[in-house]
Design an enzyme around this catalytic site. Sequence first.
Site, PDB file in Angstrom:
ATOM      1  N   ARG A  31      22.902  -2.215  16.400  1.00  0.00           N
ATOM      2  CA  ARG A  31      21.810  -2.193  15.425  1.00  0.00           C
ATOM      3  C   ARG A  31      20.940  -1.018  15.857  1.00  0.00           C
ATOM      4  NH1 ARG A  31      17.839  -7.190  13.998  1.00  0.00           N
ATOM      5  NH2 ARG A  31      16.481  -6.082  15.450  1.00  0.00           N
ATOM      6  N   LYS A  73       7.672 -12.919  12.726  1.00  0.00           N
ATOM      7  CA  LYS A  73       8.154 -12.477  11.413  1.00  0.00           C
ATOM      8  C   LYS A  73       8.537 -13.626  10.493  1.00  0.00           C
ATOM      9  CE  LYS A  73      12.692 -11.296  13.211  1.00  0.00           C
ATOM     10  NZ  LYS A  73      13.290 -10.206  13.993  1.00  0.00           N
TER      11      LYS A  73
END
Length: 371
Positions: free
Chosen positions: A131, A36
Amino acid sequence: MISPRLEIDLDKIHHNARTLVERLAVRGISVTGVTKAALGSSEISATLLRAGVSALGDSRIENIEAMRLAQMPVPMTLIRSPMLSQAKRVVMHTDISFNTEIEVIRKLSCEAQKAYRTHGVVLMVELGDLREGIMPGDLIDCVREILNLPNIAFKGIGTNLACRSGVSPDIRNMAVLSELADSIEEIFGLTVDIVSGGNSANLNWALSGAKIGRINNLRLGESILLGRETLLRQPIDGLHIDSITLTAEVIESKVKPSQPTGKIAQTAFGEASPITDRGYVTQTILAIGQQDVDPYGLQSPSGIEIQGASSDHLILESDNNVISVGAEVTFQLNYSALLRSMTSPFVTKVMKNSSNWIDRDLEESTFKKLC
Ligand SMILES: *Cc1c(COP(=O)(O)O)cnc(C)c1O
């Protein structure tokens, strides 16, 4: 050479990835190379493949689509829960996605049926970092449901720690993930292929000699690119921490007072104005700013201190040493600075490989392929 630029040493990235792949292979753990921060760069992803990663993972479908066009011959994993609105793209361009919502998996199933494809699903489990993740008590029901969904293949489970809350991967939470894999196998009489224990923050645990249990995969990004573990950001033994550097050019160099003059209000970014009086200082401005980099994630050469940044200006002070206009200053970056620079179209990416500069503009190769 063009400025500002990231200089990306593919040999060093290869060395880091290879070293981690080998150290983890001994522990029975495969590596998914996380791209990413590389904005889908085919050079970087090809480097990871040559180093022996078993899959590529990215959180953005756009990056995966770019890598797909470059025909990377490994499974492509979307490591962020798919958006409902992107389900079709996810099915078309990824082999596996990480999921936490049954509604999304149902939609993936629909789209996979339409496309005559099978889509692999890894269920993410919440183990304390708060998360993404299914609560452990809800996991079995979720597996039961997806086993009945057409064109969906249940591939395994995973967890992600040390991101939102900094919860460290340890013997206890990793054992919980292992036990969940065992329970699923027992209840449904199937094999859980992937048990993905986490990210670069898992390295200390994975290489400590602790019992690995069922964990057979880690997803590594920062440790490969920057050579550091991510709990304390210590350099990892034997890895390069300077695979990627950022260079910017001086556009002003003057001796100025350190204290501003006039009535003081907010700065461009709503911060308090710097007010310490250090007399006259040697101030240098570089043509790079908040738009291009996280200035707080830069490490400057010795004798140079970063004083602040606005959108397009980075302010430095140097020990009486005037840095002339047109000169360049090179920094090391942390992950936050790296992410922002890699994704800024104003920062040129220059790749270096076995002492040759490939000199290819990353954003050009990526964006052209997407258009
Ligand atoms: C970003 C990310 C990773 C990689 O994390 P690093 O700290 O860069 O190794 C792994 N898993 C998920 C789900 C991520 O979002």
